[in-house]
Enzyme design. Structure first.
Site, PDB file in Angstrom:
ATOM      1  CG  ASP A 158      32.905 106.706 118.711  1.00  0.00           C
ATOM      2  OD1 ASP A 158      32.889 107.068 119.907  1.00  0.00           O
ATOM      3  OD2 ASP A 158      33.959 106.492 118.088  1.00  0.00           O
ATOM      4  CE  LYS A 159      30.828 104.322 127.152  1.00  0.00           C
ATOM      5  NZ  LYS A 159      31.565 103.313 127.936  1.00  0.00           N
ATOM      6  CB  ALA A 195      39.500  99.440 121.370  1.00  0.00           C
ATOM      7  CD  GLU A 196      38.257 103.158 127.189  1.00  0.00           C
ATOM      8  OE1 GLU A 196      39.314 103.807 127.281  1.00  0.00           O
ATOM      9  OE2 GLU A 196      37.133 103.681 127.198  1.00  0.00           O
ATOM     10  CB  THR A 245      47.238  96.127 118.588  1.00  0.00           C
ATOM     11  OG1 THR A 245      48.554  96.537 118.959  1.00  0.00           O
ATOM     12  CG2 THR A 245      46.666  95.366 119.779  1.00  0.00           C
ATOM     13  CG  ASP A 246      52.416  96.124 117.053  1.00  0.00           C
ATOM     14  OD1 ASP A 246      51.677  96.623 117.918  1.00  0.00           O
ATOM     15  OD2 ASP A 246      53.398  96.722 116.564  1.00  0.00           O
ATOM     16  CD  GLU A 247      50.595  98.025 122.291  1.00  0.00           C
ATOM     17  OE1 GLU A 247      50.444  97.799 123.500  1.00  0.00           O
ATOM     18  OE2 GLU A 247      50.540  99.167 121.793  1.00  0.00           O
ATOM     19  CE1 TYR A 260      44.448  98.603 123.145  1.00  0.00           C
ATOM     20  CE2 TYR A 260      46.817  98.306 122.895  1.00  0.00           C
ATOM     21  CZ  TYR A 260      45.574  98.532 122.337  1.00  0.00           C
ATOM     22  OH  TYR A 260      45.446  98.681 120.975  1.00  0.00           O
ATOM     23  CE  LYS A 292      42.457  95.821 119.968  1.00  0.00           C
ATOM     24  NZ  LYS A 292      41.222  96.428 119.381  1.00  0.00           N
ATOM     25  NE  ARG A 324      56.051 100.809 121.611  1.00  0.00           N
ATOM     26  CZ  ARG A 324      56.825 100.081 122.425  1.00  0.00           C
ATOM     27  NH1 ARG A 324      57.861  99.416 121.945  1.00  0.00           N
ATOM     28  NH2 ARG A 324      56.577 100.018 123.718  1.00  0.00           N
TER      29      ARG A 324
HETATM   30  N1  LIG Z   1      46.573 103.830 117.392  1.00  0.00           N
HETATM   31  C1  LIG Z   1      47.384 102.832 117.111  1.00  0.00           C
HETATM   32  O1  LIG Z   1      48.583 103.034 116.917  1.00  0.00           O
HETATM   33  C2  LIG Z   1      46.848 101.422 117.000  1.00  0.00           C
HETATM   34  C3  LIG Z   1      47.731 100.403 116.614  1.00  0.00           C
HETATM   35  C4  LIG Z   1      47.241  99.099 116.466  1.00  0.00           C
HETATM   36  C5  LIG Z   1      45.900  98.850 116.683  1.00  0.00           C
HETATM   37  N2  LIG Z   1      45.058  99.842 117.079  1.00  0.00           N
HETATM   38  C6  LIG Z   1      43.640  99.514 117.281  1.00  0.00           C
HETATM   39  O2  LIG Z   1      42.901 100.321 116.371  1.00  0.00           O
HETATM   40  C7  LIG Z   1      41.635 100.667 116.939  1.00  0.00           C
HETATM   41  C8  LIG Z   1      41.455 102.170 116.900  1.00  0.00           C
HETATM   42  O3  LIG Z   1      42.523 102.786 117.615  1.00  0.00           O
HETATM   43  P1  LIG Z   1      42.609 104.378 117.775  1.00  0.00           P
HETATM   44  O4  LIG Z   1      44.010 104.708 118.065  1.00  0.00           O
HETATM   45  O5  LIG Z   1      41.899 105.014 116.635  1.00  0.00           O
HETATM   46  O6  LIG Z   1      41.736 104.566 119.093  1.00  0.00           O
HETATM   47  P2  LIG Z   1      41.137 105.878 119.760  1.00  0.00           P
HETATM   48  O7  LIG Z   1      41.355 105.734 121.224  1.00  0.00           O
HETATM   49  O8  LIG Z   1      41.638 107.106 119.072  1.00  0.00           O
HETATM   50  O9  LIG Z   1      39.577 105.774 119.426  1.00  0.00           O
HETATM   51  C9  LIG Z   1      38.748 104.792 119.990  1.00  0.00           C
HETATM   52  C10 LIG Z   1      37.317 105.149 119.631  1.00  0.00           C
HETATM   53  O10 LIG Z   1      36.452 104.122 120.169  1.00  0.00           O
HETATM   54  C11 LIG Z   1      35.339 104.736 120.801  1.00  0.00           C
HETATM   55  N3  LIG Z   1      34.833 103.853 121.854  1.00  0.00           N
HETATM   56  C12 LIG Z   1      35.479 103.488 123.004  1.00  0.00           C
HETATM   57  N4  LIG Z   1      34.697 102.653 123.715  1.00  0.00           N
HETATM   58  C13 LIG Z   1      33.550 102.467 123.005  1.00  0.00           C
HETATM   59  C14 LIG Z   1      32.370 101.695 123.214  1.00  0.00           C
HETATM   60  N5  LIG Z   1      32.204 100.948 124.309  1.00  0.00           N
HETATM   61  N6  LIG Z   1      31.405 101.728 122.258  1.00  0.00           N
HETATM   62  C15 LIG Z   1      31.564 102.486 121.140  1.00  0.00           C
HETATM   63  N7  LIG Z   1      32.645 103.253 120.913  1.00  0.00           N
HETATM   64  C16 LIG Z   1      33.643 103.238 121.816  1.00  0.00           C
HETATM   65  C17 LIG Z   1      35.894 106.052 121.342  1.00  0.00           C
HETATM   66  O11 LIG Z   1      34.877 107.001 121.603  1.00  0.00           O
HETATM   67  C18 LIG Z   1      36.838 106.470 120.219  1.00  0.00           C
HETATM   68  O12 LIG Z   1      36.155 107.215 119.239  1.00  0.00           O
HETATM   69  C19 LIG Z   1      41.626 100.077 118.346  1.00  0.00           C
HETATM   70  O13 LIG Z   1      40.914  98.879 118.308  1.00  0.00           O
HETATM   71  C20 LIG Z   1      43.096  99.828 118.666  1.00  0.00           C
HETATM   72  O14 LIG Z   1      43.256  98.756 119.552  1.00  0.00           O
HETATM   73  C21 LIG Z   1      45.515 101.124 117.243  1.00  0.00           C
END
Ligand SMILES: NC(=O)c1ccc[n+]([C@@H]2O[C@H](COP(=O)([O-])OP(=O)(O)OC[C@H]3O[C@@H](n4cnc5c(N)ncnc54)[C@H](O)[C@@H]3O)[C@@H](O)[C@H]2O)c1
Length: 365
Positions: A44-45, A94-95, A136-138, A161, A165, A225
């Site tokens: 993790d970054k 991810a961002e 993601t569903d998005e 975003y 994805k 949602r």
């Molecule tokens: N939260 C939701 O409701 C949801 C729904 C569907 C899908 N997702 C997907 O699930 C995944 C996790 O989502 P989340 O809500 O836990 O995200 P989050 O934003 O809480 O966490 C993202 C993590 O990724 C790390 N990160 C970002 N850029 C990085 C890089 N270049 N290298 C290494 N680490 C990096 C960040 O430090 C962070 O710890 C994502 O891929 C997101 O698209 C999330």
């Protein structure tokens, strides 16, 4: 062709990326507790959304290792593969915030597209059992009042975003078709639960309500949602790793559609009960603002998850209200966590989106 690195589920060596974020940290804890022989490397970054405090309870676990690094760094990932002989990659990194992607899309392109590509390139050099892309569903875009998305629905992302994805999903598909990389794509709906960064709807509303700040609602608050409890998602991903078919996509939906305003009203009710606060006073904080997402704000998401149910036997739990109540209680108990993760950078961002310049449409009354 190289032999796939598939061991029994009990002996898996996992590379989890983005494991210090919301879903990733819940997933790591879930897996270490559930499977006594699984070992996990968390790459993790630590962006603003990554927080090692989320993983405090496992930091001394001998089966858990944290590596700070970027998923776009091929050399580092290659070195990790050599040392740890991963048989599964789960790419959560991810961002993730739509509003931020509309302010500046380049970090999304970099991490979500180039980062996924880099991981796939590393996977090409090593014999991996499974590459799970967390999507993601998005990626499907927006629905009107009727219908739902199946895995066969076309991709019509509406924000930078979701476009990044969707791009990552397509690149994964091409690495499966072109190089036989054993990818599986898991597309979940909106997650809720502990440790979610308070820029997302539920923790943001809880934080603001506790601080007596405005509860900013985009547009009329009627966007819908499909809510999925994060631990249900962790259980689904665990099953996908073990039982999912390579090359396939699995929708993971909560089967729980709620409008944003319904969720916000529920949060106000629970905080009023738990903290002995006046319900009407809390609800008077609700402020409808001009939607900063414009046409990129999808009206409704709903996932058809019959494929994962029929093939793998996964279903979400059904008690949304008690899970959400439990989640709200967690944030109320962990108010110091909220304070710590929302320091400098968060405040700047908050001002940009909700600061003095936002256009109020109306108050709750
Ligand atoms: N939260 C939701 O409701 C949801 C729904 C569907 C899908 N997702 C997907 O699930 C995944 C996790 O989502 P989340 O809500 O836990 O995200 P989050 O934003 O809480 O966490 C993202 C993590 O990724 C790390 N990160 C970002 N850029 C990085 C890089 N270049 N290298 C290494 N680490 C990096 C960040 O430090 C962070 O710890 C994502 O891929 C997101 O698209 C999330």
């Amino acid at each position: 062709m190289k032999k796939r690195n598939e061991r029994t589920p009990e002996q898996l060596s996992l590379l989890v990326t983005g494991g210090a974020g919301f879903i990733g940290s819940n997933f790591i804890k879930y897996m270490l507790e559930k499977h006594t022989k699984v070992s996990i490397t968390n790459l993790d970054k630590l962006t603003y959304a990554g927080n090692l405090e989320n993983l405090k309870e496992v930091e001394n676990n001998p089966r858990y290792t944290f590596v700070r690094g970027d998923i776009t760094n091929l050399k580092l990932i290659d070195r990790l593969f050599r040392r740890r002989n991963f048989n599964v990659v789960i790419n959560f990194a991810a961002e993730t915030h739509v509003d931020r992607s509309l302010l500046k899309s380049s970090p999304f392109i970099q991490t979500n597209i180039i980062g996924t590509l880099t991981l796939l390139e590393a996977a090409r050099q090593h014999n991996l059992g499974r590459f799970i892309q967390i999507s993601t569903d998005e990626v499907y875009g927006s629905l009107n009042k009727e219908g739902n998305f199946s895995e066969k629905s076309p991709l019509k992302p509406n924000s930078p975003y979701s476009a990044t994805k969707a791009s990552a999903d397509l690149i994964c598909r091409s690495y499966w078709k072109g190089y036989n990389i054993p990818i599986i794509i898991a597309r979940s709906s909106n997650n809720y639960g502990p440790y979610q960064f308070p820029e997302k709807l539920i923790p943001l509303m809880i934080k603001n309500a506790l601080e007596g700040k405005e509860l900013p609602v985009y547009g009329d608050g009627l966007n819908i949602r499909d809510w999925l409890y994060v631990k249900d998602n962790c259980r689904a991903i665990d099953l996908v790793i073990r039982k999912g078919r390579i090359g396939e996509i699995y929708n993971i939906g909560g089967n729980c559609e709620k409008s944003n305003i319904e969720v916000i009203n529920f949060i106000c009710n629970v905080i009023s009960e738990e903290k002995n606060r006046d319900k009407e006073e809390l609800k008077s904080l609700i402020t409808f603002i001009k939607d900063p997402r414009g046409k990129a704000h999808d009206f409704r998401y709903a996932l058809n998850s019959s494929k994962i149910k029929e093939e793998i036997g996964w279903e979400p739990t059904t008690d949304f209200e008690s899970r959400l109540r439990e989640t709200i209680r967690w944030y109320l108990k962990n108010i110091e966590w909220i304070k710590r993760v929302t320091t400098g950078e968060y405040r700047e961002y908050y001002e940009k989106i909700y600061g003095k310049n936002h256009q109020k449409i109306r108050d709750s009354k």
